[in-house]
Design a protein around this motif. Structure first.
Motif, short mmCIF file in Angstrom:
data_model
loop_
_atom_site.label_atom_id
_atom_site.label_comp_id
_atom_site.label_asym_id
_atom_site.label_seq_id
_atom_site.Cartn_x
_atom_site.Cartn_y
_atom_site.Cartn_z
N ALA A 1 -8.18 6.04 18.79
CA ALA A 1 -6.86 5.89 18.16
C ALA A 1 -6.86 4.75 17.16
O ALA A 1 -6.25 4.85 16.07
N LEU A 2 -7.54 3.66 17.49
CA LEU A 2 -7.61 2.52 16.57
C LEU A 2 -8.40 2.88 15.31
O LEU A 2 -8.06 2.43 14.21
N GLN A 3 -9.47 3.67 15.48
CA GLN A 3 -10.24 4.11 14.31
C GLN A 3 -9.35 4.92 13.37
O GLN A 3 -9.42 4.77 12.14
N GLN A 4 -8.51 5.79 13.94
CA GLN A 4 -7.60 6.58 13.11
C GLN A 4 -6.62 5.68 12.37
O GLN A 4 -6.39 5.85 11.16
N GLN A 5 -6.05 4.70 13.07
CA GLN A 5 -5.09 3.80 12.44
C GLN A 5 -5.75 2.99 11.33
O GLN A 5 -5.14 2.75 10.28
N ARG A 6 -7.00 2.57 11.56
CA ARG A 6 -7.68 1.78 10.52
C ARG A 6 -7.92 2.64 9.28
O ARG A 6 -7.76 2.16 8.15
N GLU A 7 -8.31 3.90 9.48
CA GLU A 7 -8.55 4.77 8.33
C GLU A 7 -7.26 4.99 7.54
O GLU A 7 -7.25 4.97 6.31
N GLU A 8 -6.15 5.19 8.26
CA GLU A 8 -4.87 5.37 7.59
C GLU A 8 -4.47 4.10 6.83
O GLU A 8 -3.94 4.17 5.72
N THR A 9 -4.74 2.95 7.44
CA THR A 9 -4.42 1.68 6.78
C THR A 9 -5.28 1.48 5.54
O THR A 9 -4.81 1.03 4.49
N ARG A 10 -6.55 1.85 5.64
CA ARG A 10 -7.44 1.73 4.48
C ARG A 10 -6.98 2.64 3.35
O ARG A 10 -7.00 2.26 2.17
N ASN A 11 -6.54 3.85 3.70
CA ASN A 11 -6.03 4.76 2.66
C ASN A 11 -4.79 4.18 1.98
O ASN A 11 -4.62 4.29 0.76
N ALA A 12 -3.91 3.57 2.78
CA ALA A 12 -2.70 2.96 2.21
C ALA A 12 -3.07 1.81 1.29
O ALA A 12 -2.47 1.63 0.22
N LEU A 13 -4.08 1.02 1.66
CA LEU A 13 -4.52 -0.08 0.81
C LEU A 13 -5.13 0.44 -0.49
O LEU A 13 -4.95 -0.16 -1.56
N ALA A 14 -5.87 1.55 -0.40
CA ALA A 14 -6.48 2.12 -1.60
C ALA A 14 -5.40 2.55 -2.58
O ALA A 14 -5.53 2.35 -3.80
N VAL A 15 -4.31 3.14 -2.07
CA VAL A 15 -3.21 3.54 -2.95
C VAL A 15 -2.54 2.31 -3.55
O VAL A 15 -2.22 2.27 -4.74
N LEU A 16 -2.34 1.28 -2.73
CA LEU A 16 -1.68 0.06 -3.19
C LEU A 16 -2.49 -0.64 -4.26
O LEU A 16 -1.95 -1.11 -5.27
N GLU A 17 -3.81 -0.74 -4.06
CA GLU A 17 -4.67 -1.49 -4.98
C GLU A 17 -5.18 -0.64 -6.13
O GLU A 17 -5.67 -1.18 -7.12
N GLY A 18 -5.13 0.69 -5.98
CA GLY A 18 -5.67 1.54 -7.01
C GLY A 18 -7.18 1.56 -7.02
O GLY A 18 -7.81 1.87 -8.04
N ALA A 19 -7.78 1.22 -5.88
CA ALA A 19 -9.24 1.19 -5.76
C ALA A 19 -9.60 1.34 -4.29
O ALA A 19 -8.79 1.02 -3.41
N PRO A 20 -10.81 1.82 -4.00
CA PRO A 20 -11.22 1.95 -2.60
C PRO A 20 -11.14 0.62 -1.88
O PRO A 20 -11.47 -0.44 -2.43
N ALA A 21 -10.69 0.67 -0.63
CA ALA A 21 -10.49 -0.57 0.14
C ALA A 21 -11.67 -0.89 1.04
O ALA A 21 -11.56 -1.67 1.95
N GLY A 22 -12.83 -0.27 0.80
CA GLY A 22 -14.00 -0.57 1.62
C GLY A 22 -14.35 0.59 2.51
O GLY A 22 -13.54 1.45 2.81
N SER A 23 -15.57 0.60 2.97
CA SER A 23 -16.06 1.68 3.83
C SER A 23 -16.16 1.20 5.26
O SER A 23 -15.94 0.03 5.57
N ASP A 24 -16.54 2.13 6.15
CA ASP A 24 -16.69 1.77 7.56
C ASP A 24 -17.80 0.75 7.76
O ASP A 24 -17.85 0.05 8.76
N GLN A 25 -18.73 0.69 6.78
CA GLN A 25 -19.84 -0.26 6.90
C GLN A 25 -19.45 -1.66 6.46
O GLN A 25 -20.22 -2.61 6.63
N THR A 26 -18.28 -1.79 5.88
CA THR A 26 -17.84 -3.12 5.42
C THR A 26 -17.51 -4.00 6.61
O THR A 26 -16.65 -3.67 7.41
N ALA A 27 -18.21 -5.09 6.74
CA ALA A 27 -17.97 -6.01 7.86
C ALA A 27 -17.05 -7.13 7.41
O ALA A 27 -17.39 -7.92 6.54
#
Length: 300
Positions: free
Chosen positions: A52-78
């Motif tokens: 469930a947390l993985q799903q929420q993180r992916e949704e949050t990353r997508n929201a950040l990508a829309v906000l910033e107009g650029a990819p917000a990082g991949s799963d490998q980003t530490a």
């Protein structure tokens, strides 16, 4: 989200080991099947939470990508863990309310007042409290608290001050439509100012009480860690049932997740305070911080 997922992963590893031990004890006849079932259930709960947390993180990353107009990082980003105190800033006592005139909503309300030929200096004198916002130790000042305390009369007194806002007490023009526009503009300004001061008061309250919650939850988490350790030792020595281990680990995981959530809320309160103050307070000696107010485009 990254921190919460890391906690879930650590918990899964721990519970896998507990399930392995429970299975081995069952196989040699030193534990009941219920212990094995409980261990597998506990592991499944942690794995479900992690998914469930993985799903929420992916949704949050997508929201950040829309906000910033650029990819917000991949799963490998530490991402390194946030140091809370590097984000929470000290607030100088005596921070003046003049800072709030930088807020876009107040600027917009004043522009609307100007369009009705209002005297902005008179409007501020009537509706804008000139007080200190911050008291000692970074909490809301007594003056700010008093604005919203029971029996406060500031907003009530300001409500009757429409006339002085226009040409020293005369409402220019006799058209009822013009008068209505001016009344609406004044009411809009008064409401906007009240909202601005309430935003600051709310953000300061959240900053204070969430800080206390974090401290309390950290102490609770330390106690639950010790409880879980002792429960495991008691179970391995045969002095306790696995139900005791189950309860201690379940409470520990919930407390770990809750602490991260409270820390996130505390950091968000700092963002809210920054916005409520009109964009920060980097220069407390600057002209805005000094409370300089404008009258019809002139500084006074």
């Amino acid at each position: 989200m990254d921190e919460r997922i890391a906690l879930a992963n650590k918990t899964i590893l721990s519970r896998r080991e507990s399930a392995r031990i429970a299975r081995r004890r069952f196989e040699v006849g030193s534990a009941a099947r219920i212990d094995l079932t409980q261990a597998d259930t506990l592991l499944g709960q942690a794995e479900s939470a992690q998914i469930a947390l993985q799903q929420q993180r992916e949704e949050t990353r997508n929201a950040l990508a829309v906000l910033e107009g650029a990819p917000a990082g991949s799963d490998q980003t530490a991402l390194s863990a946030i140091e809370d105190e590097s984000v929470m800033r000290n607030l100088p006592p005596g921070l003046p309310s003049g800072l709030l005139t930088q807020r876009p909503d107040i600027r917009g309300a004043e522009d609307r007042l100007r369009s009705t030929e209002a005297n902005i200096g008179a409007a501020r004198a009537a509706f804008f409290p000139r007080i200190s916002l911050i008291g000692d130790y970074g909490v809301a000042s007594t003056a700010l608290d008093n604005l919203f305390a029971p029996g406060s009369e500031f907003w009530i007194l300001g409500a009757g001050a429409m006339a002085p806002v226009f040409d020293g007490g005369r409402l220019l023009g006799n058209l009822s439509g013009a008068k209505a526009q001016r009344a609406i503009a004044v009411a809009d300004y008064e409401r906007t100012v009240q909202t601005a001061f309430r935003d600051v008061s709310d953000a300061l309250a959240a900053r204070r009480w969430l800080g206390l919650q974090v401290e309390t939850q950290r102490r609770t988490l330390a106690a639950l860690n010790e409880r879980a350790r002792l429960a495991n030792e008691r179970y391995r020595s045969g002095a306790a049932t696995y139900l005791e281990v189950l309860d201690s680990q379940r409470d520990l995981f919930a407390a770990e997740q809750a602490l991260v959530e409270t820390r996130r809320a505390r950091l968000s309160s700092e963002v809210n305070l920054y916005a409520a103050l009109g964009g920060g307070h980097d220069d407390p000696s600057g002209p805005v911080a000094a409370g300089i107010l404008e009258t019809n485009g002139r500084a006074e």
